[in-house]
Design an enzyme around this catalytic site. Sequence first.
Site, short mmCIF file in Angstrom:
data_model
loop_
_atom_site.label_atom_id
_atom_site.label_comp_id
_atom_site.label_asym_id
_atom_site.label_seq_id
_atom_site.Cartn_x
_atom_site.Cartn_y
_atom_site.Cartn_z
N HIS A 137 0.85 -1.11 0.05
CA HIS A 137 -0.02 0.10 0.06
C HIS A 137 0.78 1.30 -0.06
CE1 HIS A 137 0.82 -0.48 4.40
NE2 HIS A 137 0.80 0.63 4.28
N HIS A 154 -5.86 -1.73 4.02
CA HIS A 154 -5.71 -0.38 3.03
C HIS A 154 -4.78 -0.60 1.92
CE1 HIS A 154 -2.09 -0.47 5.30
NE2 HIS A 154 -1.92 0.66 5.79
N HIS A 203 4.87 7.42 2.41
CA HIS A 203 5.67 6.16 2.44
C HIS A 203 4.95 5.15 1.57
CE1 HIS A 203 2.66 4.93 5.62
NE2 HIS A 203 2.71 3.72 5.02
N HIS A 209 0.09 -0.92 14.61
CA HIS A 209 -0.69 0.11 14.19
C HIS A 209 -1.93 -0.14 15.11
CE1 HIS A 209 1.50 2.00 11.27
NE2 HIS A 209 1.32 1.07 10.27
N TYR A 219 9.17 0.96 10.15
CA TYR A 219 9.45 2.15 9.01
C TYR A 219 10.60 2.42 9.00
CZ TYR A 219 4.35 3.37 8.96
OH TYR A 219 2.81 3.40 8.86
N GLU A 261 7.94 0.80 4.56
CA GLU A 261 7.73 0.18 5.38
C GLU A 261 7.54 -1.01 5.04
OE1 GLU A 261 3.25 0.77 6.00
OE2 GLU A 261 3.12 -0.11 8.09
FE LIG Z 1 1.64 2.12 5.96
#
Ligand SMILES: [Fe+2]
Lengths: 97, 299
Positions: free
Chosen positions: B145, B192, B206, B238, B247, B257
Amino acid sequence: MPYQAQVRETGKVIDLRDGESLLDAATRQGVTAIHRGCRGGGCGVCKVRVLSGAYALGKCSVAVLPPDERGVGFVLSCKTFASTDLVVSTEAESQDR
Amino acid sequence: MRLGVVETRVMDLDESLKYYTEVVGLQVTGREGNRAYLKGWDEEDHHSVVLVESDRPGLNHMAFKVRFEEDLNRFEKAVAQYGIPVRRVTKGTRLAEGEAIEFTLPTGHSMQLYQDIEKVGNGLKLNPDPWPDNLKGMAPPNLDHLLLTGDDIKSVTEFMTRVLDFHISEQVVSVDGEQLIGTFLFRTNSPHDIAFIKGPDAKLHHFAFHLENWQDVLRAADLLTKNDITLDMGPTRHGITRGTTVYFFDPSGNRNEVFTGGYMPGADFTPITWTEDQLGKAIFYLERQLNDRFTTVLT
Ligand SMILES: [Fe+2]
Ligand code: FES
């Protein structure tokens, strides 16, 4: 031969090892007035102005270090390698930091 | 549609290739002029990452792959009807890529849709082993993503959901609920495929690669230290997506990431809402606070 960089605003002296960038030296010695971002010359958060001294500059993004700023001593400290002692300013005015 | 390609600017192509192949562990599938083409080991298409040498880092464009050729016509019309100019990118503009359509999002990012791309395969289609030999570095199977910044999150979200049929998995709103600060969008079954967060227009926060599990994320973080790659944050979890993550930065300062986990939403998923005062926990669930670098370092 190792050099030193002095931060004008605080008087703090940073020892620079051979081949060590200004940012890495500052980080190693806990000098947070120089901010650590991407360490890749891309984000501009480590930007300072060199007031005196000579240095070599690695690849820096022109988006955060435009030629006019570069011409008056602004540098990305993650890509700055001293070849003499330096005096730097962490509060010099720049359009983008 | 799914995320297919990110084309990223780098300042030194050779140095970047070394990082993306040896530390990240992508495979080079082509090189032409100032561009290099790479893919993850499980990806079948010719490339998912294009590196372009430039005087600045950042994102050139991202491209989503549609299912059928005729989808391009349909989306071309729909995007134009929405009032956003569309242009055709001719076959052969980039190595192995066919025709595409291109337009600029309300946040200033260039987005492409395509269907035609050369398939090189992953070599794992007949009585396969679970993974191939000679993997290097973090060895992500695929691109996952990306997160972009922009000023008008409401408009970009409206466009992505109404015109391109993305769904919202999570959103961040101001405490009074009046302002949209970030949206996390999916078109597959991932929490996502693309996300937008308030910030300067046309910037890359990112792009992320997929890993199989938390242990692989930890191992990826070990590789950062082993190779003196700049760590940004993590490994951590997260709140948003429930995924786990680390990251770090590529040699030009583009944030990367590696990501794993999270839930599997369907099109009928009820979006999760976070209020801005809980943003620390939303982004870094364990630390419960953001740091300046994470919000200000963009390319
Ligand atoms: Fe991300
Ligand atoms: S830390 Fe990003 S340009 Fe130096």
